[in-house]
Write an enzyme that holds these catalytic residues in place. Structure first.
Site, PDB file in Angstrom:
ATOM      1  N   ASP A   1      43.087  36.858  40.184  1.00  0.00           N
ATOM      2  CA  ASP A   1      43.260  38.386  40.888  1.00  0.00           C
ATOM      3  C   ASP A   1      40.932  38.887  40.325  1.00  0.00           C
ATOM      4  OD1 ASP A   1      42.755  41.019  40.446  1.00  0.00           O
ATOM      5  OD2 ASP A   1      43.596  41.448  38.845  1.00  0.00           O
TER       6      ASP A   1
ATOM      7  N   GLU B   1      38.028  35.313  32.364  1.00  0.00           N
ATOM      8  CA  GLU B   1      37.071  36.563  32.751  1.00  0.00           C
ATOM      9  C   GLU B   1      35.618  35.799  32.269  1.00  0.00           C
ATOM     10  OE1 GLU B   1      37.255  39.610  34.641  1.00  0.00           O
ATOM     11  OE2 GLU B   1      35.282  39.125  34.868  1.00  0.00           O
TER      12      GLU B   1
ATOM     13  N   ASP C   1      40.209  43.637  33.913  1.00  0.00           N
ATOM     14  CA  ASP C   1      40.999  45.271  33.333  1.00  0.00           C
ATOM     15  C   ASP C   1      42.658  44.740  32.409  1.00  0.00           C
ATOM     16  OD1 ASP C   1      43.199  44.905  35.710  1.00  0.00           O
ATOM     17  OD2 ASP C   1      41.154  44.684  36.806  1.00  0.00           O
TER      18      ASP C   1
ATOM     19  N   ASP D   1      33.787  30.927  33.541  1.00  0.00           N
ATOM     20  CA  ASP D   1      33.679  31.258  35.230  1.00  0.00           C
ATOM     21  C   ASP D   1      34.999  30.010  34.860  1.00  0.00           C
ATOM     22  OD1 ASP D   1      33.430  30.192  37.686  1.00  0.00           O
ATOM     23  OD2 ASP D   1      31.147  29.601  37.347  1.00  0.00           O
TER      24      ASP D   1
ATOM     25  N   PRO E   1      29.557  36.488  41.528  1.00  0.00           N
ATOM     26  CA  PRO E   1      30.206  35.727  41.296  1.00  0.00           C
ATOM     27  C   PRO E   1      31.929  34.275  41.597  1.00  0.00           C
ATOM     28  CG  PRO E   1      30.504  37.227  40.083  1.00  0.00           C
ATOM     29  CD  PRO E   1      29.822  37.524  41.069  1.00  0.00           C
TER      30      PRO E   1
ATOM     31  N   HIS F   1      48.861  45.405  40.836  1.00  0.00           N
ATOM     32  CA  HIS F   1      49.522  44.533  39.627  1.00  0.00           C
ATOM     33  C   HIS F   1      51.124  44.258  39.907  1.00  0.00           C
ATOM     34  CE1 HIS F   1      45.788  46.267  37.822  1.00  0.00           C
ATOM     35  NE2 HIS F   1      45.633  45.255  38.324  1.00  0.00           N
TER      36      HIS F   1
ATOM     37  N   THR G   1      37.511  39.338  42.425  1.00  0.00           N
ATOM     38  CA  THR G   1      37.024  40.729  43.904  1.00  0.00           C
ATOM     39  C   THR G   1      37.004  40.475  44.478  1.00  0.00           C
ATOM     40  OG1 THR G   1      34.937  39.949  43.059  1.00  0.00           O
ATOM     41  CG2 THR G   1      35.438  41.904  41.614  1.00  0.00           C
ATOM     42  N   ASP G   2      36.343  40.834  45.771  1.00  0.00           N
ATOM     43  CA  ASP G   2      36.052  40.121  46.889  1.00  0.00           C
ATOM     44  C   ASP G   2      35.415  38.921  46.767  1.00  0.00           C
ATOM     45  OD1 ASP G   2      37.655  42.632  47.901  1.00  0.00           O
ATOM     46  OD2 ASP G   2      35.809  43.417  48.998  1.00  0.00           O
TER      47      ASP G   2
HETATM   48  N1  AG3 Z   1      40.494  43.364  42.501  1.00  0.00           N
HETATM   49  C1  AG3 Z   1      40.048  43.754  43.425  1.00  0.00           C
HETATM   50  C2  AG3 Z   1      40.883  43.205  44.265  1.00  0.00           C
HETATM   51  C3  AG3 Z   1      39.327  43.642  45.837  1.00  0.00           C
HETATM   52  C4  AG3 Z   1      39.376  44.665  46.407  1.00  0.00           C
HETATM   53  N2  AG3 Z   1      38.585  44.702  47.186  1.00  0.00           N
HETATM   54  C5  AG3 Z   1      38.159  46.211  47.602  1.00  0.00           C
HETATM   55  N3  AG3 Z   1      38.315  47.418  47.082  1.00  0.00           N
HETATM   56  N4  AG3 Z   1      36.895  45.882  48.549  1.00  0.00           N
HETATM   57  C6  AG3 Z   1      40.980  44.149  41.901  1.00  0.00           C
HETATM   58  C7  AG3 Z   1      41.733  43.636  39.755  1.00  0.00           C
HETATM   59  C8  AG3 Z   1      42.146  44.876  39.515  1.00  0.00           C
HETATM   60  N5  AG3 Z   1      42.892  43.448  38.351  1.00  0.00           N
END
Ligand code: AG3
Length: 276
Positions: free
Chosen positions: A156, A106, A86, A137, A163, A62, A158-159
């Protein structure tokens, strides 16, 4: 008896956490969210099998996703966060007095709800009057949002699965470009330098076709198994030149970011430098 959680990065390698207690297991409209109390990293949030963060070392990710672009801009006032339900990214942004407004977009309200229940450490600024939350979205939001409004957009996500796939595509980066002021900055999390080098190359190349300045930087993020990458698209300021603003008050309370780290983060290992 205790359980072990594994996240596999390849068929033969990954990270693991010894679990003390499973706290929550919920299937939302978009994804599977799990929260557990780990042996020695505090609570951990996992989405679709991928570790999002642990209480113990979320500061690494972060601080680095936020303060590098924030200190590369002389006066970041209006900030948009895509994903990041989060709240950890919002918390770091609000350490800067320049900020007038943070909009968190989000897609999954369940992530926000569960984070609020289990992670006061990351959600502490979501109730700040400067924070606005939109459950939507991010791709749809950016198609319709006001032009040239934001100083900084942080993705920020996910992989690139489910989505989040569209958040790694050129249409989305173009929409970010449009939503940024003429000296605005985009910063996206762009995966593991070691296991997702192709992803970083794709993100960097796509961003460099849209923004005059494109830079990759790295940070050590133990919860993701080692180094992690971020890719910046900037209209005017070159983040690689180092911070354009210094604020000792902020950095003296940080656990990872400092001005030397900022400059050093753009030094890439040779195996990565070749592609980006
Ligand atoms: N963002 C996720 C980053 C990707 C993590 N990938 C993985 N563990 N394969 C995290 C959100 C935190 N605010």
């Amino acid at each position: 008896m205790s359980f072990i959680f594994f996240e596999n990065y390849t068929e033969g390698w990954g990270t693991f956490f010894r679990i003390k207690e499973i706290l929550c297991h919920k299937e939302s409209k978009y994804q599977k969210i799990e929260i557990f109390e780990s042996w020695d990293h505090g609570k951990v949030m996992v989405i679709d099998g991928a570790v999002m963060f642990t209480e113990k070392d979320e500061f690494t990710y972060h601080e680095m996703i936020v303060h590098v672009p924030m200190f590369s801009h002389p006066n970041p006032e209006r900030i948009l966060v895509i994903g990041g339900g989060d709240g950890g990214t919002v918390r770091e942004i609000l350490k800067h007095d320049t900020v007038k407004e943070v909009l968190l977009v989000e897609i999954d309200e369940v992530v926000i709800e569960l984070a609020e229940k289990y992670f006061p450490q990351t959600t502490c600024e979501l109730k700040n009057p400067k924070t606005k939350i939109l459950v939507r979205d991010g791709i749809e939001f950016l198609k319709e949002c006001q032009e040239a409004y934001f100083d900084l957009i942080i993705v920020d996500s996910t992989d690139p699965v489910g989505p989040a796939v569209g958040l790694f595509e050129s249409d989305f980066y173009n929409a970010c470009y449009r939503a940024l002021k003429d000296d605005g900055i985009l910063n996206v999390q762009s995966g593991s330098p070691y296991f997702q080098k192709d992803l970083i190359e794709k993100v960097k190349n796509t961003i460099s076709m849209i923004f005059p300045i494109a830079r990759v930087y790295i940070a050590g993020v133990p919860m993701y198994g080692g180094l992690w990458s971020f890719t910046i698209g900037s209209k005017k300021y070159d983040p690689k030149m180092g911070p354009v603003r210094e604020d000792y008050k902020i950095t003296s309370n940080l656990k990872y970011y400092n001005y030397d780290i900022h400059r050093g983060a753009f030094a890439l290992p040779n195996y990565l430098r070749k592609g980006v």
